[in-house]
Design an enzyme around this catalytic site. Structure first.
Site, PDB file in Angstrom:
ATOM      1  N   GLY A  36       0.827  -1.217   0.000  1.00 38.57           N
ATOM      2  CA  GLY A  36       0.000   0.000   0.000  1.00 38.57           C
ATOM      3  C   GLY A  36       0.852   1.253   0.000  1.00 38.57           C
ATOM      4  O   GLY A  36       2.070   1.207   0.173  1.00 38.57           O
TER       5      GLY A  36
ATOM      6  N   GLY B 161       2.651   3.734   1.423  1.00 43.49           N
ATOM      7  CA  GLY B 161       3.196   4.005   2.745  1.00 43.49           C
ATOM      8  C   GLY B 161       3.859   5.370   2.857  1.00 43.49           C
ATOM      9  O   GLY B 161       4.156   5.852   3.940  1.00 43.49           O
TER      10      GLY B 161
ATOM     11  N   ASP C  83       8.861   6.145   7.658  1.00 41.02           N
ATOM     12  CA  ASP C  83       8.508   7.496   8.093  1.00 41.02           C
ATOM     13  C   ASP C  83       7.628   8.232   7.071  1.00 41.02           C
ATOM     14  O   ASP C  83       7.215   9.368   7.319  1.00 41.02           O
ATOM     15  CB  ASP C  83       9.780   8.322   8.370  1.00 41.02           C
ATOM     16  CG  ASP C  83      10.659   8.457   7.133  1.00 41.02           C
ATOM     17  OD1 ASP C  83      10.280   7.938   6.064  1.00 41.02           O
ATOM     18  OD2 ASP C  83      11.736   9.079   7.242  1.00 41.02           O
ATOM     19  N   GLY C  84       7.368   7.588   5.936  1.00 41.32           N
ATOM     20  CA  GLY C  84       6.499   8.209   4.931  1.00 41.32           C
ATOM     21  C   GLY C  84       7.149   9.364   4.194  1.00 41.32           C
ATOM     22  O   GLY C  84       6.486  10.056   3.419  1.00 41.32           O
TER      23      GLY C  84
ATOM     24  N   ARG D 131       3.648  13.422  -8.582  1.00 43.50           N
ATOM     25  CA  ARG D 131       3.722  12.500  -9.716  1.00 43.50           C
ATOM     26  C   ARG D 131       2.386  12.471 -10.446  1.00 43.50           C
ATOM     27  O   ARG D 131       1.328  12.468  -9.822  1.00 43.50           O
ATOM     28  CB  ARG D 131       4.073  11.117  -9.156  1.00 43.50           C
ATOM     29  CG  ARG D 131       4.123  10.021 -10.174  1.00 43.50           C
ATOM     30  CD  ARG D 131       4.986   8.884  -9.683  1.00 43.50           C
ATOM     31  NE  ARG D 131       4.298   7.988  -8.767  1.00 43.50           N
ATOM     32  CZ  ARG D 131       4.882   6.921  -8.221  1.00 43.50           C
ATOM     33  NH1 ARG D 131       6.155   6.646  -8.464  1.00 43.50           N
ATOM     34  NH2 ARG D 131       4.211   6.142  -7.415  1.00 43.50           N
TER      35      ARG D 131
ATOM     36  N   ARG E 147      -1.660  -1.296 -10.173  1.00 45.91           N
ATOM     37  CA  ARG E 147      -0.474  -2.138 -10.380  1.00 45.91           C
ATOM     38  C   ARG E 147      -0.913  -3.592 -10.385  1.00 45.91           C
ATOM     39  O   ARG E 147      -2.017  -3.910  -9.933  1.00 45.91           O
ATOM     40  CB  ARG E 147       0.500  -1.991  -9.201  1.00 45.91           C
ATOM     41  CG  ARG E 147       0.747  -0.596  -8.759  1.00 45.91           C
ATOM     42  CD  ARG E 147       0.685  -0.507  -7.218  1.00 45.91           C
ATOM     43  NE  ARG E 147       0.623   0.903  -6.819  1.00 45.91           N
ATOM     44  CZ  ARG E 147       1.692   1.678  -6.692  1.00 45.91           C
ATOM     45  NH1 ARG E 147       2.882   1.178  -6.863  1.00 45.91           N
ATOM     46  NH2 ARG E 147       1.558   2.936  -6.378  1.00 45.91           N
TER      47      ARG E 147
ATOM     48  N   ASP F  20       4.469  -4.759  -7.458  1.00 45.09           N
ATOM     49  CA  ASP F  20       3.828  -3.521  -7.000  1.00 45.09           C
ATOM     50  C   ASP F  20       4.375  -2.321  -7.760  1.00 45.09           C
ATOM     51  O   ASP F  20       3.819  -1.224  -7.679  1.00 45.09           O
ATOM     52  CB  ASP F  20       4.025  -3.314  -5.487  1.00 45.09           C
ATOM     53  CG  ASP F  20       5.482  -3.400  -5.075  1.00 45.09           C
ATOM     54  OD1 ASP F  20       6.126  -4.412  -5.408  1.00 45.09           O
ATOM     55  OD2 ASP F  20       5.986  -2.461  -4.434  1.00 45.09           O
TER      56      ASP F  20
ATOM     57  N   ASP G 141       7.969   4.206 -10.578  1.00 45.30           N
ATOM     58  CA  ASP G 141       8.859   4.037  -9.430  1.00 45.30           C
ATOM     59  C   ASP G 141      10.338   4.047  -9.815  1.00 45.30           C
ATOM     60  O   ASP G 141      10.960   3.011 -10.012  1.00 45.30           O
ATOM     61  CB  ASP G 141       8.513   2.779  -8.631  1.00 45.30           C
ATOM     62  CG  ASP G 141       7.685   3.158  -7.416  1.00 45.30           C
ATOM     63  OD1 ASP G 141       7.187   4.298  -7.387  1.00 45.30           O
ATOM     64  OD2 ASP G 141       7.550   2.328  -6.504  1.00 45.30           O
TER      65      ASP G 141
HETATM   66  P1  AMP Z   1       8.922   1.220  -3.317  1.00 39.83           P
HETATM   67  O1  AMP Z   1      10.300   0.760  -3.011  1.00 39.83           O
HETATM   68  O2  AMP Z   1       8.817   2.682  -3.519  1.00 39.83           O
HETATM   69  O3  AMP Z   1       8.291   0.472  -4.431  1.00 39.83           O
HETATM   70  O4  AMP Z   1       8.084   0.932  -2.016  1.00 39.83           O
HETATM   71  C1  AMP Z   1       7.729  -0.355  -1.578  1.00 39.83           C
HETATM   72  C2  AMP Z   1       6.786  -0.243  -0.394  1.00 39.83           C
HETATM   73  O5  AMP Z   1       7.438   0.360   0.730  1.00 39.83           O
HETATM   74  C3  AMP Z   1       5.558   0.620  -0.659  1.00 39.83           C
HETATM   75  O6  AMP Z   1       4.484   0.061   0.034  1.00 39.83           O
HETATM   76  C4  AMP Z   1       5.959   1.939  -0.060  1.00 39.83           C
HETATM   77  O7  AMP Z   1       4.847   2.722   0.279  1.00 39.83           O
HETATM   78  C5  AMP Z   1       6.761   1.531   1.151  1.00 39.83           C
HETATM   79  N1  AMP Z   1       7.736   2.543   1.560  1.00 39.83           N
HETATM   80  C6  AMP Z   1       8.893   2.866   0.940  1.00 39.83           C
HETATM   81  N2  AMP Z   1       9.536   3.858   1.583  1.00 39.83           N
HETATM   82  C7  AMP Z   1       8.778   4.192   2.653  1.00 39.83           C
HETATM   83  C8  AMP Z   1       8.891   5.150   3.712  1.00 39.83           C
HETATM   84  N3  AMP Z   1       9.930   5.973   3.811  1.00 39.83           N
HETATM   85  N4  AMP Z   1       7.900   5.198   4.614  1.00 39.83           N
HETATM   86  C9  AMP Z   1       6.848   4.369   4.538  1.00 39.83           C
HETATM   87  N5  AMP Z   1       6.673   3.456   3.587  1.00 39.83           N
HETATM   88  C10 AMP Z   1       7.627   3.349   2.645  1.00 39.83           C
HETATM   89 MG    MG Z   2       6.629   1.150  -5.382  1.00 34.46          MG
END
Ligand code: AMP
Ligand code: MG
Length: 480
Positions: free
Chosen positions: A83, A85, A118-119, A169, A176, A245, A255
């Protein structure tokens, strides 16, 4: 901005309503005026108001912020609950030409899907995605776009404190393969059916009314991914995190984490620090694309046919179309890159031979193609060419003798598809390092070059060159 939020009208279990977390000191870093104009977006001209919108401190009128639910296979392992995050879908913009596009803030704070994260996002990854996605767009590759980058005025803690930023974005959608997996894994067939209909209506409207919607969608996504991955290979792009994803149903590149462009060519080039096994190496991308599509097919089986065996048989047939479709796209792209207008049986082999020669001599991918026109005359071979490359060039010249178009036309074709400017890893790294410290000179210069990748610009020629040995970037990081 005109919003019409169709995703927010889907059942509650598709997302969680959540707002971006307000930040301390919003400040604009980059705004993509060309994209705003293309979409016909009208935004407040006041910088401060814009900065508030693009960090999430101010919700634009009509925005209905959501974090989307999805799952995904990450490096082959299924995670049923990922999801958004660190991202929030603000809403769907209806562009001047009627296109419906997601506007998403990335790095906008914690959501119910954040798990331990930390989002947030730092300058580096945000500006990296901005630069890379705009370069890909200019190269003619389907991709999400970047509308804005804004600073939060807050520190993000990674190995060290880094300045925080938010990326805005724009995407055809954020559906996905992992979205389908989320519901399939929960046995929620009704949700999968809803997603199939939604995806068709939004991304493949010509399929509306298909006898078997799930199969029709499968077919369309197989074709879109085959075309996309052929494009990646044709420019030396390595995505780096081809998890399900990060595989868009729209066939857009999505991404930009540890992605990279190969310089010294190697079939199995890997840059991502988290891809220790080379699962997502350059030449692995087509089979991985098919693997991801197999995961997609699995989510659709119950919707394709009540009879499991028949469903599997039908889905398998669609899946098996992937490699032939990929090869057809790849050969078509390679013909143009090699300046060939006549179609010959042996062209695929000729192209493969070039990749083998590049591999053997570790030739620079981009420069090899871009300098082909200079080798059209037999006496143009230079001592710099490796024996493999010289042999290949001789074969290529012999092949050109069977072309009917003028040499000028063939040269023009090559120069229209073989870029001179790509976001070279070492230049990207240098630009991001300086930008993180507040100096955008190198970033702006690089962005300008890669926004017109086929135009020779003498004043920027250093950006076309490969890295010196001490400048070579060997690893890229996603920096999440
Ligand atoms: P990604 O590597 O961008 O494809 O992210 C994979 C998953 O990790 C997704 O669910 C993102 O929302 C979550 N995620 C990546 N970085 C963070 C972050 N700094 N804080 C919270 N969730 C994260
Ligand atoms: Mg991603």
């Amino acid at each position: 901005m005109r919003f019409d939020n169709s995703y927010a009208r889907l059942p509650d279990r598709f997302y969680t309503r959540t707002s971006p977390v307000a930040v301390a000191a919003p400040r604009m870093l980059k705004f993509n005026q060309a994209l705003a104009d293309e979409l016909g977006l009208e935004l407040p001209t006041d910088e401060q108001t814009r900065a508030k919108i693009f960090t999430g401190n101010l919700n634009p009128e009509g925005g209905e912020p959501l974090a989307l639910a999805y799952a995904g296979h990450q490096f082959g392992h299924f995670n049923p609950q990922l999801g958004d995050g660190r991202a929030v879908l603000i809403g769907e913009i209806v562009a001047r030409d009627g296109r419906r596009l997601d506007m998403q803030l990335k790095g906008s704070g914690r959501t119910p899907f954040s798990r331990g994260g930390d989002g947030r996002a730092a300058f580096g990854p945000v500006l990296r995605e901005y630069l890379l996605s705009e370069a890909m767009h200019a190269l003619g590759v389907p991709t999400t776009r970047s509308l804005a980058a804004a600073a939060t005025g807050e520190a993000v803690y990674r190995e060290a404190p880094l300045p925080g930023a938010v990326l805005t974005r724009i995407a055809s959608s954020h559906l996905r393969i992992g979205t389908f997996q989320y519901f399939a894994a929960r046995g929620d067939g009704e949700a999968v059916r809803i997603l199939v209909d939604y995806a068709i209506k939004r991304l493949y409207p010509h399929l509306e009314g298909a006898a078997n919607p799930a199969l029709a969608l499968m077919e369309a996504v197989v074709e879109a991914q085959a075309k996309l991955i052929a494009k990646w290979l044709s420019i030396g792009f390595i995505h780096g995190v081809m998890n399900t994803d990060n595989t868009s149903i729209s066939g857009e590149t999505i991404d930009y984490g540890p992605c990279a462009f190969v310089d010294a060519y190697d079939h199995m080039a890997v840059f991502s620090s988290i891809d220790a096994q080379g699962r997502y190496a350059y030449a692995n991308q087509p089979p991985i694309g098919q693997w991801n599509l197999a995961r997609f097919a699995e989510t659709l089986l119950g919707v394709i046919d009540d009879d499991k065996d028949r469903a599997v048989e039908q889905a398998t047939k669609r899946l098996e179309a992937f490699m032939p479709a990929f090869h057809a796209h790849w050969t078509r792209l390679m013909r143009a890159k090699l300046g060939l207008l006549v179609e010959e049986e042996g062209d695929t082999q000729l192209a493969n031979d070039l990749f083998n020669a590049m591999h053997a001599s570790k030739a620079d991918f981009t420069l090899t193609f871009r300098t082909l026109p200079a080798h059209m005359e037999a006496d143009a071979s230079s001592e710099e060419d490796s024996p493999e490359m010289s042999a290949w060039l001789a074969a290529w010249r012999a092949r050109h003798e069977r072309e009917r178009q003028s040499p000028e036309a063939r040269r023009a074709l090559m120069e229209s598809v073989n870029p001179i400017f790509i976001p070279r890893n070492h230049r990207v790294e240098q630009a991001l390092e300086l930008a993180t410290r507040g100096d955008f000179t190198a970033f702006d210069r690089l962005l300008s070059a890669v926004s017109r990748p086929f135009d020779v610009r003498a004043d920027m020629i250093e950006l076309a060159q490969g890295p010196r040995p001490d400048e070579r970037v060997l690893q890229t990081f996603c920096g999440t």
